[in-house]
Write an enzyme that holds these catalytic residues in place. Structure first.
Site, PDB file in Angstrom:
ATOM      1  N   SER A   1       0.821  -1.211   0.000  1.00 29.35           N
ATOM      2  CA  SER A   1       0.000   0.000   0.000  1.00 29.35           C
ATOM      3  C   SER A   1       0.860   1.268   0.000  1.00 29.35           C
ATOM      4  O   SER A   1       1.994   1.273   0.473  1.00 29.35           O
ATOM      5  CB  SER A   1      -0.903   0.037   1.229  1.00 29.35           C
ATOM      6  OG  SER A   1      -1.682  -1.124   1.304  1.00 29.35           O
TER       7      SER A   1
HETATM    8  N1  SAH Z   1      -0.448  -4.905   4.111  1.00 29.57           N
HETATM    9  C1  SAH Z   1       0.279  -5.236   2.917  1.00 29.57           C
HETATM   10  C2  SAH Z   1      -0.472  -4.948   1.646  1.00 29.57           C
HETATM   11  C3  SAH Z   1      -1.540  -5.941   1.475  1.00 29.57           C
HETATM   12  S1  SAH Z   1      -2.186  -6.215  -0.139  1.00 29.57           S
HETATM   13  C4  SAH Z   1       1.631  -4.548   2.880  1.00 29.57           C
HETATM   14  O1  SAH Z   1       1.950  -3.774   3.777  1.00 29.57           O
HETATM   15  O2  SAH Z   1       2.405  -4.852   1.961  1.00 29.57           O
HETATM   16  C5  SAH Z   1      -3.439  -7.341   0.351  1.00 29.57           C
HETATM   17  C6  SAH Z   1      -2.983  -8.739   0.697  1.00 29.57           C
HETATM   18  O3  SAH Z   1      -4.102  -9.440   1.211  1.00 29.57           O
HETATM   19  C7  SAH Z   1      -2.491  -9.530  -0.505  1.00 29.57           C
HETATM   20  O4  SAH Z   1      -1.190  -9.976  -0.290  1.00 29.57           O
HETATM   21  C8  SAH Z   1      -3.480 -10.718  -0.576  1.00 29.57           C
HETATM   22  O5  SAH Z   1      -2.873 -11.927  -0.971  1.00 29.57           O
HETATM   23  C9  SAH Z   1      -3.962 -10.794   0.861  1.00 29.57           C
HETATM   24  N2  SAH Z   1      -5.247 -11.451   1.073  1.00 29.57           N
HETATM   25  C10 SAH Z   1      -6.399 -11.355   0.351  1.00 29.57           C
HETATM   26  N3  SAH Z   1      -7.349 -12.094   0.921  1.00 29.57           N
HETATM   27  C11 SAH Z   1      -6.810 -12.688   2.031  1.00 29.57           C
HETATM   28  C12 SAH Z   1      -7.309 -13.575   3.030  1.00 29.57           C
HETATM   29  N4  SAH Z   1      -8.556 -14.027   3.035  1.00 29.57           N
HETATM   30  N5  SAH Z   1      -6.462 -13.964   4.009  1.00 29.57           N
HETATM   31  C13 SAH Z   1      -5.173 -13.526   4.040  1.00 29.57           C
HETATM   32  N6  SAH Z   1      -4.660 -12.687   3.120  1.00 29.57           N
HETATM   33  C14 SAH Z   1      -5.464 -12.270   2.128  1.00 29.57           C
END
Ligand code: SAH
Length: 202
Positions: free
Chosen positions: A52
């Site tokens: 993000s």
């Molecule tokens: N917080 C992260 C950015 C996250 S992007 C950072 O600082 O880099 C969103 C992430 O959520 C992705 O990697 C995706 O694979 C994950 N995601 C989506 N659905 C999910 C779920 N049900 N459980 C765990 N992770 C999930």
């Protein structure tokens, strides 16, 4: 980054600003994106996912209103960057990522920078971490449809806060929920979708 992207745009929580100053964001992005690590936007991190924008990480962390002794849960570890920031604002963090390769990479970088109060788990985070609940703050960094998973709301401690991007007919908004009720739609955002794995296993 802290002055121009955060302080000037309304982030005033000094603990969050200090954490953002301390975490080396370049270590959490792929090598070919490093020179862009501090730019004012999201960057790709592999598996079709993104890290993000710095402002979003700071805003979401500040919205959790964490105290130094608190415990936090993050759903969507991605690169591990937001987990690193969270870990400097509370006592311990559990973070869950559904792509095992991203979870492994995040675990390595977090260890490399000495964040030993973060547990990275691979699996479907929409079920939370019942074995470690309750949490004072829960940050969901992927977009839920209509509302956050009920199991996550149930893992909030009294007085706890959950922050999650939510998509409704009105669009996609970062939304804050408080334990026991209360929800505030906040800024418009864009995240990858929260994928709820249907197979029942992690
Ligand atoms: N917080 C992260 C950015 C996250 S992007 C950072 O600082 O880099 C969103 C992430 O959520 C992705 O990697 C995706 O694979 C994950 N995601 C989506 N659905 C999910 C779920 N049900 N459980 C765990 N992770 C999930």
């Amino acid at each position: 980054m802290v002055e121009q992207q955060l302080r000037r745009r309304g982030i005033s929580d000094e603990r969050v600003l200090r954490a953002m100053e301390q975490v080396p964001r370049e270590l959490f992005v792929p090598e070919d994106e490093r020179r862009r690590a501090y730019r004012d936007g999201a960057l790709r991190i592999g598996e079709g996912q993104t890290i993000s924008q710095p402002w979003i990480v700071a805003a979401m962390t500040a919205l959790l209103e964490l105290e130094p002794g608190d415990r936090a849960l993050e759903i969507g570890t991605g690169s591990g960057y937001a987990a690193a920031v969270l870990s400097l604002c509370c006592r311990e963090v559990v973070t869950i990522e559904r792509h095992p390769s991203l979870a492994d990479h995040a675990r390595e970088v977090l260890a490399q920078i000495g964040r030993d109060n973060v547990e990275v788990r691979a699996g479907d985070g929409s079920r939370g971490a019942p074995d470690r609940a309750p949490f004072d703050g829960i940050s969901v960094t992927a977009t839920a449809h209509e509302r956050p998973p009920q199991l996550l709301l149930e893992q909030l401690a009294p007085g706890g806060v959950l922050v999650c991007p939510v998509r409704t007919n009105a669009g996609e908004r970062l939304t804050r929920y408080r334990a026991g009720g209360g929800m505030e739609p906040l800024v418009e955002v864009r995240f990858v979708p929260l994928v709820e794995d249907a197979d029942g296993g992690d």
